[in-house]
Design a protein around this motif. Structure first.
Motif, PDB file in Angstrom:
ATOM      1  N   ASP A  88       0.884  -1.073  -0.130  1.00 36.28           N
ATOM      2  CA  ASP A  88      -0.075  -0.183   0.119  1.00 36.28           C
ATOM      3  C   ASP A  88       0.745   1.277   0.049  1.00 36.28           C
ATOM      4  N   GLU A  89       1.874   1.528   0.705  1.00 37.31           N
ATOM      5  CA  GLU A  89       2.786   2.357   1.017  1.00 37.31           C
ATOM      6  C   GLU A  89       3.443   2.710  -0.298  1.00 37.31           C
ATOM      7  N   ILE A  90       3.814   1.742  -1.258  1.00 35.83           N
ATOM      8  CA  ILE A  90       4.426   1.891  -2.321  1.00 35.83           C
ATOM      9  C   ILE A  90       3.475   2.617  -3.323  1.00 35.83           C
ATOM     10  N   GLU A  91       2.369   1.830  -3.543  1.00 37.32           N
ATOM     11  CA  GLU A  91       1.011   2.294  -4.301  1.00 37.32           C
ATOM     12  C   GLU A  91       0.807   3.698  -4.089  1.00 37.32           C
ATOM     13  N   VAL A  92       0.643   4.096  -2.658  1.00 35.64           N
ATOM     14  CA  VAL A  92      -0.012   5.334  -2.454  1.00 35.64           C
ATOM     15  C   VAL A  92       1.140   6.570  -2.620  1.00 35.64           C
ATOM     16  N   ARG A  93       2.426   6.324  -2.333  1.00 37.06           N
ATOM     17  CA  ARG A  93       3.676   7.059  -2.847  1.00 37.06           C
ATOM     18  C   ARG A  93       3.442   7.474  -4.243  1.00 37.06           C
ATOM     19  N   GLY A  94       3.117   6.414  -4.970  1.00 32.34           N
ATOM     20  CA  GLY A  94       3.159   6.621  -6.527  1.00 32.34           C
ATOM     21  C   GLY A  94       1.888   7.691  -6.868  1.00 32.34           C
ATOM     22  N   ILE A  95       0.635   7.464  -6.124  1.00 31.10           N
ATOM     23  CA  ILE A  95      -0.365   8.276  -6.193  1.00 31.10           C
ATOM     24  C   ILE A  95      -0.051   9.661  -5.888  1.00 31.10           C
ATOM     25  N   THR A  99       0.105  13.226  -8.179  1.00 32.84           N
ATOM     26  CA  THR A  99      -0.632  14.534  -7.809  1.00 32.84           C
ATOM     27  C   THR A  99       0.040  15.574  -7.757  1.00 32.84           C
ATOM     28  N   ILE A 100       1.306  15.427  -7.113  1.00 31.56           N
ATOM     29  CA  ILE A 100       2.006  16.499  -7.051  1.00 31.56           C
ATOM     30  C   ILE A 100       2.492  17.110  -8.299  1.00 31.56           C
ATOM     31  N   LYS A 101       2.902  16.380  -9.012  1.00 36.17           N
ATOM     32  CA  LYS A 101       3.302  16.599 -10.465  1.00 36.17           C
ATOM     33  C   LYS A 101       2.120  17.239 -11.239  1.00 36.17           C
ATOM     34  N   GLN A 102       0.938  16.715 -11.217  1.00 37.12           N
ATOM     35  CA  GLN A 102      -0.329  17.330 -11.845  1.00 37.12           C
ATOM     36  C   GLN A 102      -0.579  18.702 -11.407  1.00 37.12           C
ATOM     37  N   VAL A 103      -0.602  18.863  -9.955  1.00 37.10           N
ATOM     38  CA  VAL A 103      -0.912  20.317  -9.595  1.00 37.10           C
ATOM     39  C   VAL A 103       0.205  21.102  -9.465  1.00 37.10           C
ATOM     40  N   GLY A 104       1.439  20.930  -9.936  1.00 39.34           N
ATOM     41  CA  GLY A 104       2.658  21.514  -9.843  1.00 39.34           C
ATOM     42  C   GLY A 104       3.209  22.037  -8.547  1.00 39.34           C
ATOM     43  N   LEU A 105       3.451  21.365  -7.660  1.00 38.90           N
ATOM     44  CA  LEU A 105       3.993  21.535  -6.289  1.00 38.90           C
ATOM     45  C   LEU A 105       5.415  21.285  -6.345  1.00 38.90           C
ATOM     46  N   SER A 106       6.052  21.976  -5.333  1.00 35.00           N
ATOM     47  CA  SER A 106       7.411  21.536  -5.069  1.00 35.00           C
ATOM     48  C   SER A 106       7.556  21.772  -3.407  1.00 35.00           C
ATOM     49  N   THR A 107       8.420  20.909  -2.884  1.00 42.46           N
ATOM     50  CA  THR A 107       8.867  20.538  -1.746  1.00 42.46           C
ATOM     51  C   THR A 107       9.925  20.224  -1.301  1.00 42.46           C
ATOM     52  N   GLU A 108      10.486  20.640  -0.135  1.00 48.03           N
ATOM     53  CA  GLU A 108      11.771  19.598   0.189  1.00 48.03           C
ATOM     54  C   GLU A 108      11.302  18.608   1.256  1.00 48.03           C
ATOM     55  N   LYS A 109      10.142  18.936   1.951  1.00 46.04           N
ATOM     56  CA  LYS A 109       9.821  18.137   3.076  1.00 46.04           C
ATOM     57  C   LYS A 109       8.493  17.455   2.773  1.00 46.04           C
ATOM     58  N   LEU A 110       8.356  16.276   2.291  1.00 48.24           N
ATOM     59  CA  LEU A 110       7.202  15.467   2.012  1.00 48.24           C
ATOM     60  C   LEU A 110       6.930  14.306   2.909  1.00 48.24           C
ATOM     61  N   LEU A 111       5.820  14.210   3.600  1.00 44.14           N
ATOM     62  CA  LEU A 111       5.406  13.192   4.424  1.00 44.14           C
ATOM     63  C   LEU A 111       4.129  12.488   3.985  1.00 44.14           C
ATOM     64  N   VAL A 112       4.251  11.007   3.766  1.00 47.39           N
ATOM     65  CA  VAL A 112       3.082  10.415   3.492  1.00 47.39           C
ATOM     66  C   VAL A 112       2.887   9.193   4.238  1.00 47.39           C
ATOM     67  N   GLU A 113       1.741   9.161   5.071  1.00 44.07           N
ATOM     68  CA  GLU A 113       1.715   8.111   6.066  1.00 44.07           C
ATOM     69  C   GLU A 113       0.043   7.894   6.358  1.00 44.07           C
ATOM     70  N   ASN A 114      -0.257   6.901   6.908  1.00 42.40           N
ATOM     71  CA  ASN A 114      -1.573   6.508   7.382  1.00 42.40           C
ATOM     72  C   ASN A 114      -2.251   7.594   8.026  1.00 42.40           C
ATOM     73  N   ASP A 115      -3.517   7.879   7.643  1.00 42.72           N
ATOM     74  CA  ASP A 115      -4.095   8.865   8.003  1.00 42.72           C
ATOM     75  C   ASP A 115      -4.440   8.965   9.656  1.00 42.72           C
TER      76      ASP A 115
END
Length: 320
Positions: A88-95, A99-115
């Protein structure tokens, strides 16, 4: 075009809705966007990306950032349902990356985790604590205060979610079918639920269960009728609520035992309509818990999960 910068983007994505908020360094919300479900296990990956993208774009529009602009965030937190395994973690990171690419975001600090984990750590400021959620579904997360996390339950309505609103509603329907067979004593619960759906007979309820109209939320909503029947002295309904309390207690005790915090001071956050609003179940669970965890501090709050997710982002020590 000049790049616009903001402090934090926090996204709370679940099985029914997605909320994206932009905040300043103090956590004040500058803009927010809402969209439908973004749990890829429920919607699929493409629909999850669409929901995440739409919610973020709406939040950006609320702070007057046009589509196609360059947007930088100091921190971005995606707190998403559906991150239950390494796969799941691998799949969601890809999602998230798409998303970040489509919206056009940039950041040096990205966290992806269970809600749920994100909300727990935000609420307890990374100290020892546990989060019990019993709404439509059920799950417990615990943190030992030393960076170790433990989870129990949350396996979904098909095979899990014991003690949740859906589970209670499902047990009520099962009891009505047993009543119809003569395997259970006929009670007021059957009448209340048939009236709720506008059904004339039990066969109508059975047909609905196996029809395309069947809805998890509608089943979960039956919890209030079970509670109503219990208050009218219905023994079958009392038995369902007792079993729900037993399941939630087992989820909670198992998790704090795994985390090794039962004898320590820790905070317990309660969220979800069942554990917050059904006082019969709530009292049983907390009374049982306090027998084994005397130093527990109950945090009963009406604050939305996004509040804690924002705190998670603001207080996160990146790189640790």
């Amino acid at each position: 075009m000049d790049k616009q910068s903001f402090h934090l983007l926090a996204v709370d994505g679940g099985g029914t809705k997605t909320l994206a908020v932009i905040t300043d360094s103090k956590g004040s919300i500058l803009g927010e966007g809402k969209e439908g479900a973004s749990n890829y296990q429920v919607t699929g990956k493409e629909m999850a990306i669409k929901a995440l993208t739409a919610s973020i774009q709406e939040a950006l529009a609320n702070v007057n950032v046009p589509n196609g602009g360059m947007i930088h965030f100091e921190k971005i937190v995606f707190a998403l349902a559906g991150i239950d395994t390494l796969t799941d973690e691998i799949e969601v990171r890809g999602i998230v990356e798409k998303t970040i690419k489509q919206v056009g975001l940039s950041t040096e600090k990205l966290l992806v985790e269970n809600d749920c984990l994100s909300a727990l750590l935000g609420a307890t400021q990374n100290k020892a604590g546990a989060l019990l959620i019993s709404g439509t579904g059920s799950i417990v997360f615990a943190h030992d205060g030393q960076g170790n996390f433990y989870r129990t339950g949350g396996w979904g309505y098909r095979v899990g979610d014991e003690g949740s609103g859906y589970w209670i509603g499902k047990e009520a329907i099962r009891s009505i079918l047993k009543m119809n067979d003569g395997r259970e004593k006929e009670t007021i619960l059957s009448k209340l639920i048939l009236q709720e759906f506008g059904f004339k007979k039990v066969e109508d309820l059975y047909n609905w269960v196996y029809s395309s109209a069947y809805c998890v939320d509608d089943v979960s909503a039956l919890t209030t009728l079970v509670e109503e029947a219990y208050k009218m002295g219905d023994g079958v309904s009392k038995g369902i609520l007792d079993e729900a309390a037993e399941e939630l207690t087992l989820l909670l005790e198992t998790t704090i035992k795994k985390a090794g915090i039962a004898k320590e001071e820790f905070q317990l956050i309660l969220q979800g309509g069942v554990i917050q609003n059904n006082h019969y179940i709530r009292d049983i669970v907390l009374d049982r818990l306090k027998e084994k965890a005397e130093k527990v501090k109950i945090i009963d709050t009406d604050q939305k999960p996004i509040t804690f997710i924002i705190q998670r982002g603001l207080n996160l020590k990146w790189g640790l």
